[in-house]
Scaffold this motif. Structure first.
Motif, PDB file in Angstrom:
ATOM      1  N   ASP A 160       0.870  -1.175   0.000  1.00 51.84           N
ATOM      2  CA  ASP A 160       0.000   0.000   0.000  1.00 51.84           C
ATOM      3  C   ASP A 160       0.905   1.223   0.000  1.00 51.84           C
ATOM      4  N   GLY A 161       0.770   2.060  -1.022  1.00 56.44           N
ATOM      5  CA  GLY A 161       1.632   3.236  -1.121  1.00 56.44           C
ATOM      6  C   GLY A 161       0.840   4.513  -1.282  1.00 56.44           C
ATOM      7  N   SER A 162       1.437   5.621  -0.897  1.00 50.83           N
ATOM      8  CA  SER A 162       0.819   6.926  -1.133  1.00 50.83           C
ATOM      9  C   SER A 162       1.903   7.949  -1.418  1.00 50.83           C
ATOM     10  N   VAL A 163       1.650   8.752  -2.449  1.00 53.83           N
ATOM     11  CA  VAL A 163       2.595   9.778  -2.869  1.00 53.83           C
ATOM     12  C   VAL A 163       2.101  11.126  -2.358  1.00 53.83           C
ATOM     13  N   VAL A 164       2.946  11.828  -1.645  1.00 57.42           N
ATOM     14  CA  VAL A 164       2.582  13.135  -1.107  1.00 57.42           C
ATOM     15  C   VAL A 164       3.590  14.178  -1.564  1.00 57.42           C
ATOM     16  N   GLY A 165       3.105  15.201  -2.234  1.00 58.38           N
ATOM     17  CA  GLY A 165       3.979  16.264  -2.709  1.00 58.38           C
ATOM     18  C   GLY A 165       3.932  16.419  -4.208  1.00 58.38           C
ATOM     19  N   SER A 166       4.721  17.334  -4.717  1.00 57.06           N
ATOM     20  CA  SER A 166       4.812  17.576  -6.153  1.00 57.06           C
ATOM     21  C   SER A 166       5.664  16.502  -6.804  1.00 57.06           C
ATOM     22  N   PRO A 167       5.583  16.337  -8.129  1.00 55.97           N
ATOM     23  CA  PRO A 167       6.432  15.356  -8.808  1.00 55.97           C
ATOM     24  C   PRO A 167       7.901  15.587  -8.461  1.00 55.97           C
ATOM     25  N   PRO A 168       8.642  14.532  -8.147  1.00 54.75           N
ATOM     26  CA  PRO A 168      10.051  14.688  -7.770  1.00 54.75           C
ATOM     27  C   PRO A 168      10.896  15.197  -8.930  1.00 54.75           C
ATOM     28  N   SER A 169      11.890  15.989  -8.604  1.00 55.59           N
ATOM     29  CA  SER A 169      12.776  16.551  -9.630  1.00 55.59           C
ATOM     30  C   SER A 169      14.094  16.919  -8.979  1.00 55.59           C
ATOM     31  N   THR A 170      14.929  17.611  -9.703  1.00 58.71           N
ATOM     32  CA  THR A 170      16.216  18.031  -9.151  1.00 58.71           C
ATOM     33  C   THR A 170      16.044  19.064  -8.041  1.00 58.71           C
ATOM     34  N   SER A 171      14.887  19.709  -8.006  1.00 60.66           N
ATOM     35  CA  SER A 171      14.658  20.750  -7.002  1.00 60.66           C
ATOM     36  C   SER A 171      13.585  20.394  -5.971  1.00 60.66           C
ATOM     37  N   LYS A 172      12.855  19.294  -6.200  1.00 62.54           N
ATOM     38  CA  LYS A 172      11.762  18.945  -5.300  1.00 62.54           C
ATOM     39  C   LYS A 172      11.846  17.483  -4.867  1.00 62.54           C
ATOM     40  N   THR A 173      11.604  17.254  -3.582  1.00 58.76           N
ATOM     41  CA  THR A 173      11.567  15.899  -3.043  1.00 58.76           C
ATOM     42  C   THR A 173      10.115  15.501  -2.775  1.00 58.76           C
ATOM     43  N   THR A 174       9.770  14.278  -3.150  1.00 59.78           N
ATOM     44  CA  THR A 174       8.426  13.756  -2.937  1.00 59.78           C
ATOM     45  C   THR A 174       8.474  12.632  -1.916  1.00 59.78           C
ATOM     46  N   ARG A 175       7.498  12.601  -1.027  1.00 58.45           N
ATOM     47  CA  ARG A 175       7.440  11.514  -0.051  1.00 58.45           C
ATOM     48  C   ARG A 175       6.611  10.355  -0.605  1.00 58.45           C
ATOM     49  N   LEU A 176       7.109   9.153  -0.412  1.00 56.40           N
ATOM     50  CA  LEU A 176       6.391   7.938  -0.778  1.00 56.40           C
ATOM     51  C   LEU A 176       6.213   7.112   0.481  1.00 56.40           C
ATOM     52  N   TYR A 177       5.005   7.077   1.009  1.00 51.25           N
ATOM     53  CA  TYR A 177       4.735   6.292   2.208  1.00 51.25           C
ATOM     54  C   TYR A 177       4.355   4.872   1.790  1.00 51.25           C
ATOM     55  N   LEU A 178       4.858   3.890   2.518  1.00 53.36           N
ATOM     56  CA  LEU A 178       4.665   2.481   2.181  1.00 53.36           C
ATOM     57  C   LEU A 178       4.243   1.687   3.406  1.00 53.36           C
ATOM     58  N   SER A 179       3.260   0.810   3.223  1.00 52.00           N
ATOM     59  CA  SER A 179       2.881  -0.092   4.308  1.00 52.00           C
ATOM     60  C   SER A 179       2.520  -1.445   3.714  1.00 52.00           C
ATOM     61  N   GLY A 180       2.661  -2.479   4.525  1.00 44.60           N
ATOM     62  CA  GLY A 180       2.396  -3.831   4.064  1.00 44.60           C
ATOM     63  C   GLY A 180       3.419  -4.795   4.622  1.00 44.60           C
ATOM     64  N   SER A 181       3.658  -5.854   3.885  1.00 40.24           N
ATOM     65  CA  SER A 181       4.640  -6.843   4.300  1.00 40.24           C
ATOM     66  C   SER A 181       6.018  -6.198   4.421  1.00 40.24           C
ATOM     67  N   GLY A 182       6.682  -6.447   5.541  1.00 37.71           N
ATOM     68  CA  GLY A 182       7.978  -5.823   5.774  1.00 37.71           C
ATOM     69  C   GLY A 182       8.988  -6.045   4.676  1.00 37.71           C
ATOM     70  N   GLU A 183       9.094  -7.267   4.184  1.00 36.07           N
ATOM     71  CA  GLU A 183      10.088  -7.583   3.161  1.00 36.07           C
ATOM     72  C   GLU A 183       9.777  -6.863   1.858  1.00 36.07           C
ATOM     73  N   ALA A 184       8.506  -6.898   1.431  1.00 34.14           N
ATOM     74  CA  ALA A 184       8.127  -6.247   0.180  1.00 34.14           C
ATOM     75  C   ALA A 184       8.311  -4.744   0.266  1.00 34.14           C
TER      76      ALA A 184
END
Length: 277
Positions: A104-128
């Motif tokens: 299960d993932g969620s993207v928060v923020g503007s599209p990532p680029s050389t000037s912007k960082t985007t957060r990707l939150y992840l939940s689910g099976s630890g290994e995956a």
């Protein structure tokens, strides 16, 4: 967003595949510019990929998951769409019953680029989850792992976007009212006095609850004012309706949890948390 996130994975050393079926000319241009490898169809993608990440309009999330599942994909599937925990549970039930292969993932923020960082939150099976996070190590995608299983990342995304999106629409309506009455500059001046978001101030929630008995009628008046000018009045009416659920909190000193519980449709109760997987 999808192309930008995928480009970061490629920058991190992964080969990125993309399928042109049903995609626009602009999508093709982005894929070519990013150096993605083209596949003939979803079946080829399912055969070749270790990880498939879906970033699409939420209305298409379940159909995309179904297409990938129908090809017998046995790698890690990441649903990074803005969908509810219930939709994630549905996707798990009909498309990816093996929880160890669903993230299960969620993207928060503007599209990532050389000037912007985007957060990707992840939940689910630890290994995956660890595998997916590793794809973005050292890139402009800041992968953050949430404990607690499927549903956590989706809940966080919608918790944030429900405020962020609705507040921007409400701001547009407010500016419409102010503009038509010639007080838009003054509205901006008032708003300029605040530099923080109420979303970052949960301690303010009980104060709103205690004052809601008089703020609800104010919002009814606001609804009438914007409605008279032809602007949407639904947000103001809905805000008043929510405040009316706090009727019994009139001038009371409540805790944050107590104030939130009063907003529930069925009254105060213990919120069921998702089970860990």
């Amino acid at each position: 967003m999808g192309a930008a996130v995928a480009a970061q994975a490629k920058q991190g050393g992964a080969e990125v595949l993309w399928c042109p079926e049903g995609r626009s000319t602009e999508t093709r241009k982005r894929a070519i510019a990013a150096g993605f490898s083209e596949v003939s169809d979803i079946a080829e993608m399912a055969r070749r990929c270790d990880v498939i990440m879906a970033i699409c309009p939420p209305a298409n999330a379940e159909s995309v998951a179904g297409l990938v599942s129908a090809e017998g994909f046995r790698g890690i599937y990441v649903d990074a769409n803005a969908v509810s925990p219930a939709t994630m549970a549905s996707i798990k039930a009909f498309a990816f019953r093996d929880a160890d292969l669903l993230v299960d993932g969620s993207v928060v923020g503007s599209p990532p680029s050389t000037s912007k960082t985007t957060r990707l939150y992840l939940s689910g099976s630890g290994e995956a989850v660890a595998v997916v996070a590793g794809l973005f190590s050292g890139t402009a995608v800041d992968a953050r792992i949430l404990n607690g299983g499927i549903g956590k990342a989706s809940a966080l995304k919608l918790s944030y976007s429900s405020y962020q999106k609705a507040s921007r629409v409400l701001a547009a309506v407010a500016h419409g009212l102010a503009r038509d009455w010639g007080v838009q500059d003054e509205l901006i001046d008032i708003a300029g006095g605040r530099s923080t978001s109420y979303l970052a101030e949960p301690t303010y929630i009980p104060k709103v609850a205690a004052r809601a008995w008089r703020w609800a009628p104010e919002m009814r008046e606001a609804a009438a004012a914007v409605g008279e000018l032809g602007f949407p009045d639904e947000l103001a009416e809905a805000t008043a309706a929510v405040m009316e659920r706090w009727a019994e909190a009139k001038d009371q000193s409540l805790g944050i949890s107590e104030a939130l519980e009063l907003l529930r449709t069925d009254g105060p109760q213990t919120a069921p948390g998702p089970s860990a997987e």
